[in-house]
Design an enzyme around this catalytic site. Structure first.
Site, PDB file in Angstrom:
ATOM      1  N   LYS A 155      -6.596  -4.882  -3.116  1.00 47.94           N
ATOM      2  CA  LYS A 155      -7.232  -5.451  -1.927  1.00 47.94           C
ATOM      3  C   LYS A 155      -8.253  -4.485  -1.334  1.00 47.94           C
ATOM      4  O   LYS A 155      -7.959  -3.297  -1.183  1.00 47.94           O
ATOM      5  CB  LYS A 155      -6.147  -5.816  -0.896  1.00 47.94           C
ATOM      6  CG  LYS A 155      -5.327  -4.637  -0.371  1.00 47.94           C
ATOM      7  CD  LYS A 155      -4.087  -5.147   0.314  1.00 47.94           C
ATOM      8  CE  LYS A 155      -3.685  -4.564   1.634  1.00 47.94           C
ATOM      9  NZ  LYS A 155      -4.241  -3.377   2.165  1.00 47.94           N
ATOM     10  N   ASP A 192       0.796  -1.243   0.000  1.00 44.90           N
ATOM     11  CA  ASP A 192       0.000   0.000   0.000  1.00 44.90           C
ATOM     12  C   ASP A 192       0.826   1.290   0.000  1.00 44.90           C
ATOM     13  O   ASP A 192       0.445   2.271   0.661  1.00 44.90           O
ATOM     14  CB  ASP A 192      -0.973   0.001   1.195  1.00 44.90           C
ATOM     15  CG  ASP A 192      -1.955  -1.157   1.167  1.00 44.90           C
ATOM     16  OD1 ASP A 192      -1.907  -1.961   0.225  1.00 44.90           O
ATOM     17  OD2 ASP A 192      -2.770  -1.259   2.101  1.00 44.90           O
ATOM     18  N   CYS A 194      -2.182  -2.239   7.843  1.00 42.73           N
ATOM     19  CA  CYS A 194      -2.143  -3.201   6.726  1.00 42.73           C
ATOM     20  C   CYS A 194      -0.922  -4.104   6.747  1.00 42.73           C
ATOM     21  O   CYS A 194      -1.001  -5.262   6.330  1.00 42.73           O
ATOM     22  CB  CYS A 194      -2.264  -2.456   5.405  1.00 42.73           C
ATOM     23  SG  CYS A 194      -3.919  -1.738   5.205  1.00 42.73           S
TER      24      CYS A 194
HETATM   25  N1  TIU Z   1      -2.640   0.442   4.240  1.00 42.88           N
HETATM   26  C1  TIU Z   1      -3.132   0.722   5.459  1.00 42.88           C
HETATM   27  O1  TIU Z   1      -2.451   0.569   6.458  1.00 42.88           O
HETATM   28  N2  TIU Z   1      -4.414   1.237   5.526  1.00 42.88           N
HETATM   29  C2  TIU Z   1      -4.841   2.079   6.508  1.00 42.88           C
HETATM   30  O2  TIU Z   1      -5.992   2.510   6.519  1.00 42.88           O
HETATM   31  N3  TIU Z   1      -3.930   2.438   7.462  1.00 42.88           N
HETATM   32  C3  TIU Z   1      -4.095   3.334   8.467  1.00 42.88           C
HETATM   33  O3  TIU Z   1      -3.191   3.437   9.300  1.00 42.88           O
HETATM   34  N4  TIU Z   1      -5.183   4.074   8.527  1.00 42.88           N
END
Ligand code: TIU
Length: 220
Positions: free
Chosen positions: A129, A24, A162
């Protein structure tokens, strides 16, 4: 290829059975105006992970190690967005709403893209995802099985969300996981530190932790 110097003990690196999994590293999390900012976070906290991740990505490509990228996001019609996820936080701006980088966390929008520094190249799988974990509602498990992968070198954001969700999913599926301490990041430095400590505690209850320098040394 040498073992990787890691905590709680050395990681038995097998490059042909390993994948670099970059989670991500999207504009929506790392740049102003995206999902991370919509949640009220200071996105600058994550940017320190970019340069170390880029160095490991370059070395992995040169060594022929499998590279896989993930992106969190949703279909433009939001059909795969649970109402609970959309509602969570009661924020004024949320998933699917218009932002400066397009609709927030929607596939195909500018903010959903992986940051240019870490852009995927031909042959690298990109996993879209809808959840926090990269195994939930994706074909990641099938891709890893087809390539004979049993080890994951993990980078990305955010460490306690994530990255951790994916790490826990992978651990329960039998993967040996190593989280790179400087290639991951959180909006909350204290959560980053705690999340890393949780990985290698209890003899490596979820896996291994190492700085990118140790991984680079093994890949060299
Ligand atoms: N990729 C991921 O960690 N998504 C999130 O929403 N992370 C947050 O820390 N909000």
């Amino acid at each position: 290829m040498p073992a990787i110097d890691a905590a709680p003990y050395s990681f038995p690196f097998e490059p042909a059975r390993a994948a670099l999994l970059i989670i991500d590293m999207q504009r929506d999390f790392l740049e102003p105006g995206g999902f991370g900012a919509a949640l009220g976070n200071e996105v600058g906290h994550l940017r320190g992970a970019i340069a170390p991740t880029r160095a490991v990505l370059t070395a992995a490509r040169a060594a022929g190690v499998c590279v896989i990228h993930t992106r969190e996001g949703h279909r433009p019609d939001l059909a795969d967005l649970h109402p609970a996820k959309r509602r969570r936080g009661n924020h004024a701006t949320t998933i699917g709403d218009a932002g400066p980088m397009g609709r927030i966390l929607v596939r195909g929008e500018a903010g959903h893209a992986i940051i240019p520094e870490l852009a995927p190249i031909e042959g690298e799988a990109v996993i879209d995802k809808p959840g926090k974990g990269a195994f939930y509602a994706t074909d990641l498990a099938a891709i890893l099985a087809a390539r004979g992968i049993s080890q994951l070198l993990i980078a990305g954001v955010t460490t306690e969300v994530c990255v951790h969700t994916t790490l826990r999913e992978a651990n329960d599926r039998g993967f040996d996981c190593l989280v790179m301490s400087d290639c991951t990041g959180s909006y909350f430095p204290e959560f980053h530190a705690a999340a890393l400590a949780m990985v290698s505690a209890q003899g490596g209850i979820f896996g291994w932790v190492a700085p990118s320098a140790a991984v680079l040394a093994a890949l060299a």
